[in-house]
Design a protein around this motif. Structure first.
Motif, mmCIF file in Angstrom:
data_model
loop_
_atom_site.group_PDB
_atom_site.id
_atom_site.type_symbol
_atom_site.label_atom_id
_atom_site.label_comp_id
_atom_site.label_asym_id
_atom_site.label_seq_id
_atom_site.Cartn_x
_atom_site.Cartn_y
_atom_site.Cartn_z
ATOM 1 N N ILE A 149 0.847 -1.204 0.000
ATOM 2 C CA ILE A 149 0.000 0.000 0.000
ATOM 3 C C ILE A 149 0.881 1.254 0.000
ATOM 4 C CG2 ILE A 149 -1.700 1.336 1.299
ATOM 5 C CD1 ILE A 149 -2.780 -1.389 2.356
ATOM 6 N N ALA A 150 1.922 1.256 0.815
ATOM 7 C CA ALA A 150 2.824 2.413 0.855
ATOM 8 C C ALA A 150 3.463 2.649 -0.512
ATOM 9 C CB ALA A 150 3.897 2.217 1.931
ATOM 10 N N ASP A 151 3.888 1.586 -1.174
ATOM 11 C CA ASP A 151 4.459 1.724 -2.521
ATOM 12 C C ASP A 151 3.445 2.317 -3.489
ATOM 13 O OD1 ASP A 151 6.900 0.688 -1.706
ATOM 14 O OD2 ASP A 151 6.526 -1.322 -2.504
ATOM 15 N N ALA A 152 2.192 1.859 -3.393
ATOM 16 C CA ALA A 152 1.138 2.376 -4.281
ATOM 17 C C ALA A 152 0.866 3.848 -3.999
ATOM 18 C CB ALA A 152 -0.131 1.548 -4.122
ATOM 19 N N LEU A 153 0.925 4.233 -2.732
ATOM 20 C CA LEU A 153 0.748 5.642 -2.376
ATOM 21 C C LEU A 153 1.899 6.484 -2.922
ATOM 22 C CD1 LEU A 153 -0.552 5.217 1.276
ATOM 23 C CD2 LEU A 153 -1.842 6.196 -0.629
ATOM 24 N N ARG A 154 3.126 5.988 -2.781
ATOM 25 C CA ARG A 154 4.291 6.707 -3.318
ATOM 26 C C ARG A 154 4.167 6.863 -4.833
ATOM 27 N NH1 ARG A 154 6.825 2.912 -0.039
ATOM 28 N NH2 ARG A 154 7.162 3.777 2.023
ATOM 29 N N ALA A 155 3.676 5.820 -5.494
ATOM 30 C CA ALA A 155 3.490 5.879 -6.950
ATOM 31 C C ALA A 155 2.480 6.947 -7.346
ATOM 32 C CB ALA A 155 3.057 4.508 -7.484
ATOM 33 N N ARG A 156 1.601 7.295 -6.434
ATOM 34 C CA ARG A 156 0.624 8.369 -6.673
ATOM 35 C C ARG A 156 1.178 9.739 -6.299
ATOM 36 N NH1 ARG A 156 -5.460 7.101 -6.450
ATOM 37 N NH2 ARG A 156 -5.456 9.321 -5.929
ATOM 38 N N VAL B 160 2.550 10.530 -3.198
ATOM 39 C CA VAL B 160 2.539 10.797 -1.751
ATOM 40 C C VAL B 160 3.977 10.662 -1.242
ATOM 41 C CG1 VAL B 160 1.653 10.009 0.488
ATOM 42 C CG2 VAL B 160 0.177 9.943 -1.551
ATOM 43 N N ASP B 161 4.418 11.612 -0.411
ATOM 44 C CA ASP B 161 5.793 11.535 0.083
ATOM 45 C C ASP B 161 5.976 10.310 0.984
ATOM 46 O OD1 ASP B 161 6.109 12.292 3.096
ATOM 47 O OD2 ASP B 161 4.737 13.824 2.351
ATOM 48 N N ASP B 162 7.216 9.929 1.163
ATOM 49 C CA ASP B 162 7.560 8.665 1.822
ATOM 50 C C ASP B 162 6.969 8.531 3.224
ATOM 51 O OD1 ASP B 162 9.080 6.138 1.856
ATOM 52 O OD2 ASP B 162 10.228 7.143 3.442
ATOM 53 N N LEU B 163 7.148 9.532 4.065
ATOM 54 C CA LEU B 163 6.659 9.449 5.444
ATOM 55 C C LEU B 163 5.138 9.346 5.481
ATOM 56 C CD1 LEU B 163 7.170 9.414 8.477
ATOM 57 C CD2 LEU B 163 7.196 11.928 8.425
ATOM 58 N N ALA B 164 4.469 10.194 4.727
ATOM 59 C CA ALA B 164 3.004 10.158 4.703
ATOM 60 C C ALA B 164 2.502 8.824 4.145
ATOM 61 C CB ALA B 164 2.454 11.328 3.883
ATOM 62 N N ALA B 165 3.171 8.318 3.129
ATOM 63 C CA ALA B 165 2.773 7.027 2.542
ATOM 64 C C ALA B 165 2.913 5.903 3.561
ATOM 65 C CB ALA B 165 3.606 6.734 1.294
ATOM 66 N N THR B 166 4.015 5.901 4.275
ATOM 67 C CA THR B 166 4.253 4.861 5.285
ATOM 68 C C THR B 166 3.238 4.945 6.418
ATOM 69 O OG1 THR B 166 6.610 4.814 4.746
ATOM 70 C CG2 THR B 166 5.963 3.902 6.886
#
Length: 190
Positions: free
Chosen positions: A130-137, A139-145
């Motif tokens: 999910i974090a990877d998918a958020l980053r692909a959109r 979203v910055d790393d901390l927020a994605a995590t």
């Protein structure tokens, strides 16, 4: 052995769950699972790499349901709005008819530390995806995590509540309630 019938993997899963519940996970062999549905041990291993995988088979579909929700979120959605979309997508694949099976599966996992560890690993892998998918959109790393880990926690808490004998609400409704509570806690100034 009986004649070939479709649905071997599903029949093996049901037999395994029944045997794990009555005899215990450690005391049940792959051969016994296969024999319970009139199949060979060789057939069992065509479908599952080991008896643990009977309980965790389909993880890619579980993960994909979350990722589909990430993709379905509007382009301007916040990280937590994207997570809410992912939760709706994933929880919709848990109809109420699946609840008894999920309860039995969880009871087996709860009795075995190695299976509990495998379940934690599954959820950690889900959070990473999910974090990877958020980053692909974007979203910055901390927020994605943080958003991904929060989403998995919301799912886990909602799922445990959904399994309770006295619970009648859908998993989707429970996940929405848990997410709402998490967001309220995050806004609490105290």
């Amino acid at each position: 052995m009986t004649r070939w019938e479709p649905g071997a993997a599903e029949r093996l899963q049901e037999a395994a769950l029944d045997l794990f519940a009555t005899r215990g996970f450690e005391q049940t062999t792959a051969t016994e699972i296969a024999q319970a549905v009139g199949l060979t041990e060789r057939t069992f291993f065509r479908h599952f790499s080991d008896k643990r995988e009977v309980l965790f088979h389909g993880q890619h579909l579980f993960t994909q349901a979350f990722l589909d929700g990430v993709q379905a979120a509007p382009p301007d959605a916040s990280p937590m709005e994207i997570v809410a979309s992912a939760l709706r997508s994933a929880t919709s694949s848990f109809p109420d008819e699946r609840r008894p099976h999920s309860r039995s599966r969880q009871a087996v996992i709860d009795q075995n530390p190695a299976l509990q560890e495998r379940e934690r690993h599954k959820l950690a892998s889900l959070a990473a995806a999910i974090a990877d998918a958020l980053r692909a959109r974007g979203v910055d790393d901390l927020a994605a995590t943080l958003a991904a880990e929060s989403g998995v926690t919301v799912f886990k808490v909602a799922f445990i509540r959904w399994l309770r004998e006295d619970e009648r609400r859908s998993l989707t409704d429970l996940a929405e309630d848990v997410l709402r509570e998490l967001l309220a806690l995050a806004r609490d100034p105290s």
